[in-house]
Design an enzyme around this catalytic site. Sequence first.
Site, PDB file in Angstrom:
ATOM      1  N   CYS A  47      -0.410  -3.508  -7.011  1.00 54.47           N
ATOM      2  CA  CYS A  47      -1.457  -3.091  -6.067  1.00 54.47           C
ATOM      3  C   CYS A  47      -0.871  -2.490  -4.792  1.00 54.47           C
ATOM      4  O   CYS A  47      -1.503  -1.641  -4.143  1.00 54.47           O
ATOM      5  CB  CYS A  47      -2.370  -4.267  -5.735  1.00 54.47           C
ATOM      6  SG  CYS A  47      -1.534  -5.682  -4.978  1.00 54.47           S
ATOM      7  N   HIS A  76      -2.592  -9.404  -1.797  1.00 55.52           N
ATOM      8  CA  HIS A  76      -3.345  -8.383  -2.530  1.00 55.52           C
ATOM      9  C   HIS A  76      -3.766  -7.280  -1.562  1.00 55.52           C
ATOM     10  O   HIS A  76      -4.061  -7.540  -0.393  1.00 55.52           O
ATOM     11  CB  HIS A  76      -4.561  -9.003  -3.204  1.00 55.52           C
ATOM     12  CG  HIS A  76      -5.212  -8.113  -4.216  1.00 55.52           C
ATOM     13  ND1 HIS A  76      -4.504  -7.453  -5.201  1.00 55.52           N
ATOM     14  CD2 HIS A  76      -6.511  -7.749  -4.384  1.00 55.52           C
ATOM     15  CE1 HIS A  76      -5.333  -6.744  -5.934  1.00 55.52           C
ATOM     16  NE2 HIS A  76      -6.554  -6.902  -5.462  1.00 55.52           N
ATOM     17  N   HIS A  84      -9.113  -1.231  -5.601  1.00 50.37           N
ATOM     18  CA  HIS A  84      -7.869  -2.003  -5.676  1.00 50.37           C
ATOM     19  C   HIS A  84      -7.386  -2.040  -7.112  1.00 50.37           C
ATOM     20  O   HIS A  84      -8.167  -1.923  -8.062  1.00 50.37           O
ATOM     21  CB  HIS A  84      -8.057  -3.423  -5.124  1.00 50.37           C
ATOM     22  CG  HIS A  84      -9.101  -4.236  -5.813  1.00 50.37           C
ATOM     23  ND1 HIS A  84      -8.836  -5.441  -6.430  1.00 50.37           N
ATOM     24  CD2 HIS A  84     -10.436  -4.026  -5.985  1.00 50.37           C
ATOM     25  CE1 HIS A  84      -9.945  -5.944  -6.947  1.00 50.37           C
ATOM     26  NE2 HIS A  84     -10.929  -5.105  -6.692  1.00 50.37           N
TER      27      HIS A  84
END
Length: 241
Positions: free
Chosen positions: A172, A71, A83
């Site tokens: 992301c 991530h 994010h």
Amino acid sequence: MLDTLTFLLEKLFLLAHIKLSSLLPPLGRERGDSPLTRRCDRDEAPPQPAGAPQKFQRGDLLEVPRTLFTHFGIYLGDNRVAHLIPDILPVLTADSRLIQEMVTNTRLLLGVLSKRASIRVDSVEDFAYGAGILLNAMDRAVRRSPLTGEEVARRAERLVGSVSYSLLWNNCEHFVTYCRYGTAQSLQTDQFCERLKSLIRDQRNVVLTALLGLMSMVCLGISSSTALPTLLIPFTLWMAS
């Protein structure tokens, strides 16, 4: 029933995010690198615990390696991280208080399936979710120089809100590479697609799929559900190789 559905969705999400590139053969060295990336092994320092004292700068790229996926986020200052994360709730309600609560697994999984996400701002601790954090590790894996920290953070702040989502084409990593380097790209997606193409080009897979098809016909009998895949899959691989 809901618990069963949630369990199945969790398994689907994990499988969708698994690093399939690690299961594929390495790329041949004869192919050139993409315009954004250069070939490197990213000799990274070990991730630092999320709770450890950190001196992040505004515009830093934070990377959280997890078991099955990684991530990414952009540090905005004051312990805040922007994010992109799959989330179904912004489609169902406009209540900002509910939306700002930590994204649950159910919200995340339904967001993946509905292809909806949000670019949101959370604390460093909530963003990392107990995992270690790599700082600007991607800088060693891209050809372009990062933009200034202030420009990176402003780009991230301008994009906060509900967005569409795709595991391969808008995740992301696309968000952070656009903010930090000016071009949206997922290095993991590109690597996976290149290695998938190398598998398709390998004509040995034509023979393998044909043999598997014949075995299915022997075990399950000859029918349209076994004969058509036995013919079409090897033929498609042959034409694409």
